[in-house]
Every structure is written in C-alpha cells, then in structure tokens.
Design an enzyme around this catalytic site. Sequence first.
Site, PDB file in Angstrom:
ATOM      1  N   ASP A  23      -7.205   3.698  -8.914  1.00  0.00           N
ATOM      2  CA  ASP A  23      -6.940   2.258  -9.047  1.00  0.00           C
ATOM      3  C   ASP A  23      -7.846   1.609 -10.088  1.00  0.00           C
ATOM      4  O   ASP A  23      -8.451   0.556  -9.840  1.00  0.00           O
ATOM      5  CB  ASP A  23      -7.125   1.555  -7.694  1.00  0.00           C
ATOM      6  CG  ASP A  23      -6.405   2.263  -6.562  1.00  0.00           C
ATOM      7  OD1 ASP A  23      -5.312   2.776  -6.798  1.00  0.00           O
ATOM      8  OD2 ASP A  23      -6.945   2.305  -5.434  1.00  0.00           O
ATOM      9  N   GLU A 197       3.313  -2.953  -5.893  1.00  0.00           N
ATOM     10  CA  GLU A 197       1.980  -3.333  -5.422  1.00  0.00           C
ATOM     11  C   GLU A 197       1.070  -3.514  -6.629  1.00  0.00           C
ATOM     12  O   GLU A 197       1.481  -3.357  -7.776  1.00  0.00           O
ATOM     13  CB  GLU A 197       1.422  -2.270  -4.462  1.00  0.00           C
ATOM     14  CG  GLU A 197       1.379  -0.876  -5.048  1.00  0.00           C
ATOM     15  CD  GLU A 197       1.033   0.194  -4.032  1.00  0.00           C
ATOM     16  OE1 GLU A 197       0.740  -0.151  -2.875  1.00  0.00           O
ATOM     17  OE2 GLU A 197       1.071   1.381  -4.392  1.00  0.00           O
TER      18      GLU A 197
END
Length: 560
Positions: A23, A197
């Site tokens: 991420d 997301e």
Amino acid sequence: MTMKGIREMTMINNPVIPGMAPDPSIIRVDDEYYIATSTFHWNPGIQIFKSTDLANWELIDFVLKEGEVNLRGTYTPAGIWAPHLSYDASTKKYWLAYSHMTNMAGREFNADSYAIWADNINGPWSEPLYLTSIGFDPAIFHDEDGRHYISILEWETRKGYQAPGHIVIAEFDLDKGKMMGTWQRVTQGFTSRGCAEAPQIYKHNGYYYLIIAAGGTGYAHGVEIGRSTDIFGPYEPHPSKEPIITSSPRHLFSLGDPDAGHFEMYNPTSKMQKAGHGSLVQTHTGEWYIAHLMSRPLEGTLLNPLGRETSIQKMKWSQDGWLEMEDGSNLAKMEVKGMEGVQLSSPASHDVHDHFDDATYSVQFMTPYRNQEAGWVNTMERPGYLRIYGENSLFSQVNPALMATRATSFHYEFQTRVQFAPDHYSETAGMGLYYDSNNWLYAHLTYSELSHGTVLNVLQAKLGNRNELLQETIPVPENVIDLKLIYNSGIAEIFYRLEPDGPWQVLANTIDAAYLSDEGVNGQPGEIGGFTGLFNFIGSVDAHQHDSYADFDFYTVKND
C-alpha cells in the site's frame, strides 16, 4: 561509457522495496521522495522510506511509535492499514491518514480512521485526529484554494447491495478537526473488476483524477482511474474501462465480490503478480511515476512469502488527458526507465547487520502486537548485547517478546548467537521464521528435566497447531550457542555450533516453510489468508515466572 553502463544507470529494477512494504503512498518534497507503507499487526506502525532516485529506498523511521495504537489481540491481517502520506505546500506540513482495522469478523470490518501531521518527516507527529469509522483507506487531498478533502471507502455490509461499497468524499476542516457537510458517494469503481478501495485524489490541467485500487488483494489487483471537473463528480472512467496498471490484463467481471484471491487471474508470463494500489507523484524533473504494491510467488506455486512489496512504474499523460503507462500498455513491468538526467545511487542493501554495540538497535526491528519498551528489550543492561526478557508464548497476540526484521529475498542466511540459562521447560530463547501468532518456526534453547540442563530444540506452529520437530534434543552445557537458518525458496535448514569457530552441525533440514506466506495461513477457500509477509526473528519466552532473559550477541541476515 558502454551501452550496458548507461542502461544500468537509468533503469529501475522492481521491487524497489522488497519484503513487506504494501500500500505504498508516495510524495515528493523538493528533490526528495518519501513512501509510507502499511504495517498491520506489527509495531512500530507505518514505515517511512526515503529516496533521491526512486530506485533505492532507505527505511528512515516509523510514525506510530509512542503507543498511539493498541495492537494487542489483532487478528491477521487487521491492524494498521493503507497509510496515505501527503504534503500541504501552503503550510509546509506533512500529513498522514491511516485506518486502524480492529475487527474483521462477520465481514463487518470495523476500522477507525485518523490523521496526524508533522513539520518534519521524522516527526514529532501530532496527536491523532479522528476522521471517521465509515470504512477504511482514507486519503487527504489539499486543493489549490486551501480546502482539504478526505476520500475513503464506505464499507458495505447489507445483504443485496454491491460490495464492498462506495468511494466517498467529504470536505474536512483540518484545523478544527471536523467534517464540512456530509459524505458524497462518487463511484463503486471504474471497471468491472469491482472491489474498489484506496481512493486518492490528484489535480492536473483542470481535472480532478481519482485513482483507486481494484480487483481485491489477490491476483486480479489493479489500479483504476477516473476524472471530473468537480471534486464530487461525476467521475468519467478511463476510456479503456480496464485498469491502467495490473499484472493480469485480461478482462475480469467481479462486481459484487468484496475481495478474493482470484487465483484464476495468475499471469504465468509475468514475474510480477498482484500489481495494484497505486500512488502518483510528479518528479522534480517533471516526469510522472506511480508507486504500487506487487508480489512474487515462489516458483511453481501461488504462495507469496515476501508478502506485498513496493514497485514503481513510469507514467505519461495522453493527448486527451488520461494517465497511462509510458509504453501505452497496462501490464506492470519489472524494469522501468529512471528519471531523466538523474544518476542512480549505489544499490541499496537489504541485508541486516547489528552487533548491538550502540545504545539503540537497528531501526529495522519490528515486534508483533506489542510495543518495543526498554522493560523487556534493551541494549543497556549488558552493553554489546540485545537483552530480551521472556514473556508469552509465540502463540500469543498480547505480549510475545520478539524482535524481527522483514524477509526481503527468497535466498538468504540468518545468524545469531544467544546466551540463555533457563531453569524451567517453559523458558525458551532462540531464533526463527515468523508470519503471525499461528504460523512460525522456532529453534530455541530450553531446560530439560531429564538431563537437568540446557538443550536445543525446534518448535513449529502451522495454522495454529503446535509441533516439536526433533525426536532428540541437543545438549548445550555452556548455555551459549550460535544458530544459523538458511532459507531457500520456501525450504528452511537450521544449523548450530557450540564454539564460535567450530564447524556447523545440522539441526533440522528440508523443513517446508512455504506455508509462511500470504496464501498459506488461515485463509478461507478462494481468499488470501493474510497480506503481511515473512519475518526473521530472535526472541524469548517465559511462561514460568517472567524472570528469565536471553542475551543476543549479534543479528545478521545476508541475502544472496
């Protein structure tokens, strides 16, 4: 200079940050670059890496290291998710937004999201500012007019509604710490892959661009993009209706699937898998890159022991104003062009060498579930050694006494020397491999009531089951031993020696450690069991009186 020399100076090899570094959120401040990555159940929380060339990254600090979060009892893979790093040029403040995922049972996914700020990338950071509990993966956008916006996934739990939910945006007053207005739903994704997301907003040539992760955390992962002239939309999808970056470019319809491994999307022609969750940056040379996560499975398997790593792709803007990879495709590459005119620094070493001669130990050490505190780990009580006081068993999610570093290669050698004088079989100390509290491998000293002395043994946890691997223990009469673990593509071999210059003896060989991977741990059929990664560790256990400790002389990991 030869053509080979020029190529070596200008090409970036992926992953740029190997091992658990998922991420990635990238920013530039002047001519320096920073990436923040997730840390899940590991403390300190949120890794910060620094680079000047985008190719070589150094871990410089952690953000959540003063007890800001309590990770005790965290189930894999909850904890600290998807930090978003931003820089407000008007105030010269660094901002970090992150989610603390506290529960994943029943697919409720309870996460509290916060923002913190600092005047310096190394802190000190402010007290956490509560943002919302609507979902996870918050990001902050600082607009040119001084307004600030939060984008996040609104998690969907209702039966009959498209999962995992909507991307929502709201204006926030960061000075007053409150939301202005309400959350505005803007999209459920820009392609048919679903599982939208990690929304991040950028502005370029009059458009707001919304970059999101899609396809789930598995083999269908990708980066999607849409644009609008208004920050609240409507957002127009990329004309291709496909991800702009992925490892598996073939079409997939997966709307309504909240997340899945999508093993059918494995790309046998690519060394890189799971490319997705990207973050955009414009360089000081005027070029564009996206940092994104990726994985590398063990050859012949779908198992990824190194977890999700960080890679870089070079981007460009098309004539009609769309962001795309430099070569016009959407297949993520293992090798990309570096910045024009920027010579790469010496390749970063991911080896770990700490002889504990300094007052502080290496910044690379992390601990699962609990904070690192001088009461149980320090270099002060015995200078030249790292002293670790034993506490809970390695199955514990409360107080395990572990010091660990990320595995960054499929082939490496890990060594330590430990001095330990146990007086009960529930006291142990040693080294090994660790994924989470249910999955690890532990070569350790302990006390034998049969021989009335210290012995060496090997313990394994696999999917929560406990297994002693040795039929007979090895006597260690002087209470000190050198241990070595060789990891080779999912196979572990453990060696020992009783004299520092003596020959190595085989303790256990050909141990299948491939299950210590994202897909090998406690997952439901069709889903990823975890998305953290393999660690090497030293540690101690005292489930007796909490009065024993182990002294470690050194800790070295050498990658091949």
